[in-house]
Design a protein around this motif. Structure first.
Motif, PDB file in Angstrom:
ATOM      1  N   GLN A 256      -2.452   5.633   1.211  1.00 53.45           N
ATOM      2  CA  GLN A 256      -3.487   4.636   1.484  1.00 53.45           C
ATOM      3  C   GLN A 256      -3.444   4.224   2.960  1.00 53.45           C
ATOM      4  O   GLN A 256      -4.483   4.144   3.618  1.00 53.45           O
ATOM      5  CB  GLN A 256      -3.298   3.404   0.584  1.00 53.45           C
ATOM      6  CG  GLN A 256      -3.765   3.641  -0.849  1.00 53.45           C
ATOM      7  CD  GLN A 256      -3.368   2.502  -1.788  1.00 53.45           C
ATOM      8  OE1 GLN A 256      -2.261   1.964  -1.688  1.00 53.45           O
ATOM      9  NE2 GLN A 256      -4.260   2.143  -2.694  1.00 53.45           N
TER      10      GLN A 256
ATOM     11  N   SER B 130      -5.714   6.508  -7.731  1.00 50.82           N
ATOM     12  CA  SER B 130      -4.929   6.548  -6.501  1.00 50.82           C
ATOM     13  C   SER B 130      -5.169   5.312  -5.632  1.00 50.82           C
ATOM     14  O   SER B 130      -4.470   5.103  -4.649  1.00 50.82           O
ATOM     15  CB  SER B 130      -5.229   7.832  -5.715  1.00 50.82           C
ATOM     16  OG  SER B 130      -6.593   7.889  -5.381  1.00 50.82           O
ATOM     17  N   GLY B 131      -6.150   4.509  -5.978  1.00 57.24           N
ATOM     18  CA  GLY B 131      -6.366   3.254  -5.247  1.00 57.24           C
ATOM     19  C   GLY B 131      -7.333   3.375  -4.079  1.00 57.24           C
ATOM     20  O   GLY B 131      -7.040   2.940  -2.962  1.00 57.24           O
ATOM     21  N   LYS B 132      -8.495   3.927  -4.333  1.00 56.63           N
ATOM     22  CA  LYS B 132      -9.489   4.105  -3.265  1.00 56.63           C
ATOM     23  C   LYS B 132     -10.192   2.789  -2.924  1.00 56.63           C
ATOM     24  O   LYS B 132     -10.586   2.566  -1.789  1.00 56.63           O
ATOM     25  CB  LYS B 132     -10.521   5.163  -3.671  1.00 56.63           C
ATOM     26  CG  LYS B 132      -9.919   6.568  -3.819  1.00 56.63           C
ATOM     27  CD  LYS B 132     -10.962   7.619  -4.126  1.00 56.63           C
ATOM     28  CE  LYS B 132     -11.484   7.573  -5.532  1.00 56.63           C
ATOM     29  NZ  LYS B 132     -10.478   7.837  -6.578  1.00 56.63           N
ATOM     30  N   THR B 133     -10.328   1.919  -3.933  1.00 54.58           N
ATOM     31  CA  THR B 133     -11.115   0.706  -3.710  1.00 54.58           C
ATOM     32  C   THR B 133     -10.539  -0.157  -2.586  1.00 54.58           C
ATOM     33  O   THR B 133     -11.283  -0.680  -1.753  1.00 54.58           O
ATOM     34  CB  THR B 133     -11.183  -0.127  -5.009  1.00 54.58           C
ATOM     35  OG1 THR B 133     -11.384   0.770  -6.104  1.00 54.58           O
ATOM     36  CG2 THR B 133     -12.318  -1.110  -4.967  1.00 54.58           C
ATOM     37  N   ILE B 134      -9.239  -0.279  -2.547  1.00 57.07           N
ATOM     38  CA  ILE B 134      -8.637  -1.135  -1.527  1.00 57.07           C
ATOM     39  C   ILE B 134      -8.835  -0.529  -0.124  1.00 57.07           C
ATOM     40  O   ILE B 134      -8.986  -1.244   0.862  1.00 57.07           O
ATOM     41  CB  ILE B 134      -7.128  -1.392  -1.833  1.00 57.07           C
ATOM     42  CG1 ILE B 134      -6.559  -2.431  -0.881  1.00 57.07           C
ATOM     43  CG2 ILE B 134      -6.319  -0.127  -1.781  1.00 57.07           C
ATOM     44  CD1 ILE B 134      -7.090  -3.815  -1.106  1.00 57.07           C
TER      45      ILE B 134
ATOM     46  N   LYS C 181     -13.745  -7.109  -7.920  1.00 59.65           N
ATOM     47  CA  LYS C 181     -12.501  -6.787  -7.217  1.00 59.65           C
ATOM     48  C   LYS C 181     -12.567  -7.138  -5.747  1.00 59.65           C
ATOM     49  O   LYS C 181     -11.724  -7.835  -5.210  1.00 59.65           O
ATOM     50  CB  LYS C 181     -12.237  -5.286  -7.338  1.00 59.65           C
ATOM     51  CG  LYS C 181     -11.420  -4.940  -8.540  1.00 59.65           C
ATOM     52  CD  LYS C 181     -10.487  -3.792  -8.251  1.00 59.65           C
ATOM     53  CE  LYS C 181      -9.256  -3.995  -9.088  1.00 59.65           C
ATOM     54  NZ  LYS C 181      -8.587  -2.734  -9.397  1.00 59.65           N
TER      55      LYS C 181
ATOM     56  N   ASP D  43     -11.684   0.286 -14.746  1.00 63.57           N
ATOM     57  CA  ASP D  43     -10.280  -0.004 -14.491  1.00 63.57           C
ATOM     58  C   ASP D  43      -9.800  -1.191 -15.324  1.00 63.57           C
ATOM     59  O   ASP D  43     -10.062  -2.337 -14.993  1.00 63.57           O
ATOM     60  CB  ASP D  43     -10.123  -0.297 -12.983  1.00 63.57           C
ATOM     61  CG  ASP D  43      -8.677  -0.534 -12.594  1.00 63.57           C
ATOM     62  OD1 ASP D  43      -7.788   0.112 -13.192  1.00 63.57           O
ATOM     63  OD2 ASP D  43      -8.438  -1.362 -11.699  1.00 63.57           O
TER      64      ASP D  43
ATOM     65  N   LEU E 152       0.836  -1.195   0.000  1.00 61.89           N
ATOM     66  CA  LEU E 152       0.000   0.000   0.000  1.00 61.89           C
ATOM     67  C   LEU E 152       0.872   1.247   0.000  1.00 61.89           C
ATOM     68  O   LEU E 152       1.974   1.253   0.548  1.00 61.89           O
ATOM     69  CB  LEU E 152      -0.900   0.005   1.236  1.00 61.89           C
ATOM     70  CG  LEU E 152      -1.916  -1.142   1.295  1.00 61.89           C
ATOM     71  CD1 LEU E 152      -2.637  -1.147   2.634  1.00 61.89           C
ATOM     72  CD2 LEU E 152      -2.924  -1.009   0.155  1.00 61.89           C
ATOM     73  N   THR E 153       0.370   2.310  -0.607  1.00 63.75           N
ATOM     74  CA  THR E 153       1.110   3.572  -0.569  1.00 63.75           C
ATOM     75  C   THR E 153       0.941   4.179   0.817  1.00 63.75           C
ATOM     76  O   THR E 153       0.019   3.834   1.558  1.00 63.75           O
ATOM     77  CB  THR E 153       0.562   4.580  -1.595  1.00 63.75           C
ATOM     78  OG1 THR E 153      -0.787   4.908  -1.234  1.00 63.75           O
ATOM     79  CG2 THR E 153       0.573   4.009  -3.001  1.00 63.75           C
TER      80      THR E 153
ATOM     81  N   PRO F 102      -0.046   5.010  -6.783  1.00 67.75           N
ATOM     82  CA  PRO F 102       0.801   3.827  -6.602  1.00 67.75           C
ATOM     83  C   PRO F 102       2.044   3.956  -7.463  1.00 67.75           C
ATOM     84  O   PRO F 102       2.006   4.574  -8.529  1.00 67.75           O
ATOM     85  CB  PRO F 102      -0.084   2.676  -7.080  1.00 67.75           C
ATOM     86  CG  PRO F 102      -1.475   3.151  -6.884  1.00 67.75           C
ATOM     87  CD  PRO F 102      -1.431   4.630  -7.123  1.00 67.75           C
TER      88      PRO F 102
ATOM     89  N   ARG G 242      -2.992   3.078 -16.040  1.00 63.47           N
ATOM     90  CA  ARG G 242      -3.244   2.309 -14.826  1.00 63.47           C
ATOM     91  C   ARG G 242      -2.334   1.096 -14.725  1.00 63.47           C
ATOM     92  O   ARG G 242      -2.197   0.510 -13.662  1.00 63.47           O
ATOM     93  CB  ARG G 242      -4.694   1.861 -14.788  1.00 63.47           C
ATOM     94  CG  ARG G 242      -5.607   3.032 -14.988  1.00 63.47           C
ATOM     95  CD  ARG G 242      -7.024   2.711 -14.645  1.00 63.47           C
ATOM     96  NE  ARG G 242      -7.549   3.821 -13.886  1.00 63.47           N
ATOM     97  CZ  ARG G 242      -8.214   3.713 -12.762  1.00 63.47           C
ATOM     98  NH1 ARG G 242      -8.457   2.536 -12.255  1.00 63.47           N
ATOM     99  NH2 ARG G 242      -8.636   4.774 -12.130  1.00 63.47           N
TER     100      ARG G 242
END
Ligand code: ADP
Ligand code: MG
Length: 699
Positions: free
Chosen positions: A273, A300-304, A336, A564, A269-270, A459, A593
């Motif tokens: 995040q 930016s990876g909001k889903t995770i 996902k 995505d 993870l960043t 990421p 992406r």
């Protein structure tokens, strides 16, 4: 600007005593939002006319409004170059020419040689020296008003004199008492409400019109301050209301699920995040509802982050509902989040409006029995039939896409679920996610009741998307670009132009483009996706693309949100000049992406207007979502960002988010102090400024 001349006959009419406010007039007032006396009181002028002074004709300068008196030296109707009435007056200091291109016989009489007249209008440089075209003329020597004449925003068929009269009357009857506590008023060094209002409606002779119109005068500051204060106060009340509600505390005493999730991810993870996950996690442990906005640029990876929040709720024995604005996006989330969480024993269910009856019934049963831990869906999730027995967290993706009504509905959902089985009503925690960055001043005002987590980091390993501007005339070049990418094993999007006037036309364009590209690339599989397709068809198109069977996907803006597909690294946007800046940024976010270099081609058809050129230039110059948002705010005002918060009324009438940020700060501090120390004043102030609008701010 010069005031258009009015025939004296009209003048006489409008200066008659006020008629009874009959209902057509009331309707016109209503159109301006004017019902109660207090509404009229805060209907403030946009500019003023200075009729308080008589100037010397020698002081007349082109471009300025002036009022002078003088004797008519000469007047005549000329026939060339066109029929017009001209007159010359003098006051001993100089001469001024007057000219009418349209006139009534009695206007001609008004300027007969030898008469003394008062003349007002905007001076311009004429062929024979200074002149006024279509001046307003009255008899010289009558009494001068001792206040500047206000000019109000108005609506069709409602004259300035009628408005002035109504406002004048309301000033006599309305409550103008002070709503700020004394010590606060003194320390802010602002005029009292009554003084500010009086000054703005009738500025004393000699006051600078410029300062008034530019709204830098202390009286204006007071009004802007009041307006911003009212907004801050309602947000503070909304926050307090929320704190007084109950929500299930979700301590996730056993963090095993989160550990497993982290361990199963193929990437680290960043830092951004991690920070967002921590902030949300802390909120969830509280026993009042979280209202947090997770804001991170596209990709930016909001889903995770949403997955971690869900895991905490589920580990605490509470259900989670995730709502997405489109079926495609809901399905993608289902895939996902399912892939991440199902292997860990989480029961993931999905619910959209398009499910077959039997599947739908099964989903509803799983939700109602509590078997479904995580439910992903579209608006269908807030329908009456859906009952969550133990809802802990609601997540709204792409929140700006949802309307006020839907958000309110969602809040009620949690309410119902809990009233069904116990006396203590509980609300679910709420996490909203958005890729649209909120500029600072908006964050301090319209969004001030939300807690915000910002992810300002992408990421690693992403190369910024290269943006190319290519004229429509160079289509061939674009085609060979597409060909090259697909040859190299990559995929591409082709976004069809927006046709705002007609959905049917937009559809047709997509179908035509698809046919044309299919013919242009006989060795490729070209897919098509648009809003009118059934959800099964859309899913099929999307699946084909995701699995790599479709090389080029022709689509309308249905792909704008959240889609995505990392292997797609080329995006063509046709007629990019028709799209808004935020929308272009969202679209461009669909590529870049995966690894490798991505390209976004903005095709445009010239000649471009200034606004369109600025927009495309901004897209070319930056990929930074914040910078794009800032420029968008500059170009278009705040409407775009507000989405759900827009009430249809003007949100701020007097304060300006860009230029009044210092007043915003003051109002923020004052609101906090008033909430603490002067509760009575809070309500008095809101009553004046927010009649009937609180509910919207709370959505
Ligand atoms: P958005 O914020 O736009 O919703 P997504 O959640 O769809 O972004 O994530 C975009 C892509 O980045 C996805 O393919 C996701 O799996 C991937 N991703 C998310 N976090 C990371 C990370 N820390 N490192 C690498 N890839 C990531
Ligand atoms: Mg997303």
């Amino acid at each position: 600007m010069s005031t258009p001349v009015k025939a004296p006959k009209e003048n006489r009419q409008t200066s008659q005593p006020a008629g009874r406010a009959d209902s057509p007039q009331e309707r016109k007032f209503k159109r301006l939002g004017l019902v109660e006396p207090s509404d009229f009181v805060v209907h403030l002028p946009i500019r003023y006319e200075d009729e308080t002074r008589i100037s010397a004709i020698s002081s007349a300068a082109p471009g300025q409004a002036i009022q002078v008196e003088g004797e008519v030296l000469h007047s005549e109707v000329q026939l060339r170059p066109r029929r017009q009435l001209v007159a010359v007056i003098s006051d001993g200091t100089g001469r001024l020419n007057l000219r009418w291109l349209h006139f009534y016989p009695n206007q001609r009489r008004q300027v007969e040689t030898g008469r003394h007249i008062r003349v007002r209008g905007e001076v311009r440089a004429g062929f024979n020296g200074c002149e006024i075209v279509h001046p307003r003329v009255t008899v010289a020597g009558t009494a001068l008003p001792n206040a500047l004449t206000p000019v109000y925003p108005t609506t069709d068929g409602l004259s300035q004199p009628a408005l002035r009269r109504a406002i004048g009357q309301s000033l006599l009857t309305a409550d103008l008492s002070e709503s700020l506590p004394d010590p606060m008023l003194r320390s802010l060094a602002l005029p009292s409400f009554k003084d500010a209002i009086r000054i703005l409606h009738a500025p004393p002779a000699g006051m600078s019109v410029h300062e008034l119109v530019e709204r830098g005068h202390p009286a204006w500051r007071r009004i802007k301050f009041d307006e911003l204060l009212a907004q801050q106060l309602s947000l503070a009340l909304a926050r307090r209301h929320r704190r007084s509600q109950r929500a299930p505390a979700l301590p996730a005493a056993d963090a095993e699920l989160q550990h497993q999730l982290r361990a199963s991810l193929p990437f680290a993870l960043t830092a951004a995040q991690e920070r967002a996950i921590r902030e949300i996690s802390a909120d969830l442990t509280r026993d009042y509802p979280m209202h947090r906005l997770l804001q991170g640029d596209v990709g930016s990876g909001k889903t995770i982050v949403a997955a971690f929040a869900s895991a905490q709720s589920i580990a605490s024995g509470r259900q989670v509902a995730i709502m997405a604005p489109t079926e495609i996006l809901a399905e993608q989330h289902f895939n996902k989040l399912g892939a991440w969480l199902q292997p860990l024993g989480v029961n993931v269910t999905w619910l959209t409006g398009k499910l077959a009856v039997r599947q739908r019934r099964a989903a509803l049963e799983a939700i109602a029995s509590g078997d479904a831990d995580l439910v992903i869906g579209t608006q269908a999730l807030i329908q009456d039939k859906v009952q969550f027995p133990r809802l802990g967290l609601v997540i709204l993706d792409e929140q700006h896409r949802f309307g006020v009504a839907q958000r309110l509905e969602l809040n009620r959902k949690g309410d119902e679920a809990e009233t069904a089985n116990q006396e203590q009503r509980q609300m679910p925690h709420q996490l909203t996610m958005s890729a649209t960055p909120i500029p600072r001043t908006l964050a301090m005002t319209f969004f001030a009741d939300l807690d915000v987590s910002v992810m300002d980091e992408l990421p690693p390993g992403r190369t910024p998307v290269i943006t190319k501007l290519i004229s429509d005339a160079r289509r061939e070049e674009v085609l060979s670009l597409v060909h090259g990418e697909v040859r190299a094993g990559r995929q591409a999007y082709w976004v069809c132009p927006l046709v705002e006037e007609s959905e049917a036309l937009q559809l047709q364009t997509a179908v035509d483009t698809h046919a044309w590209l299919t013919a242009a690339f006989p060795d490729m599989v070209v897919g098509l996706m648009h809003g009118r397709m059934s959800s099964a068809e859309k899913q099929e198109a999307m699946d084909g693309f995701r699995q790599g069977n479709v090389h080029l996907l022709v689509a309308t803006t249905v792909i704008e949100v959240g889609v995505d597909v990392p292997n797609a690294n080329l995006m063509i946007i046709e007629h990019a000049e028709r799209f808004g800046l935020a929308q272009l940024h969202q679209l461009r976010g669909r590529v870049g992406r995966g690894g490798g270099q991505s390209v976004c081609v903005l095709m445009y058809q010239g000649p471009l207007g200034a606004v369109a050129r600025d927009r495309l230039k901004a897209m070319y110059e930056t990929t930074d979502g914040f910078e794009i948002a800032r420029r968008d705010l500059e170009q278009r005002g705040p409407g775009e960002f507000l989405g759900m918060r827009q009430s249809g009324q003007e949100l701020l009438r007097y304060a300006d988010l860009q230029s009044d940020s210092d007043i915003i700060e003051q109002a923020r501090a004052a609101a906090a102090e008033m909430m603490d120390a002067y509760p009575d004043h809070v309500y008095r102030h809101l009553e004046r400024w927010m009649r009937g609008r609180q509910e919207l701010l709370r959505s």
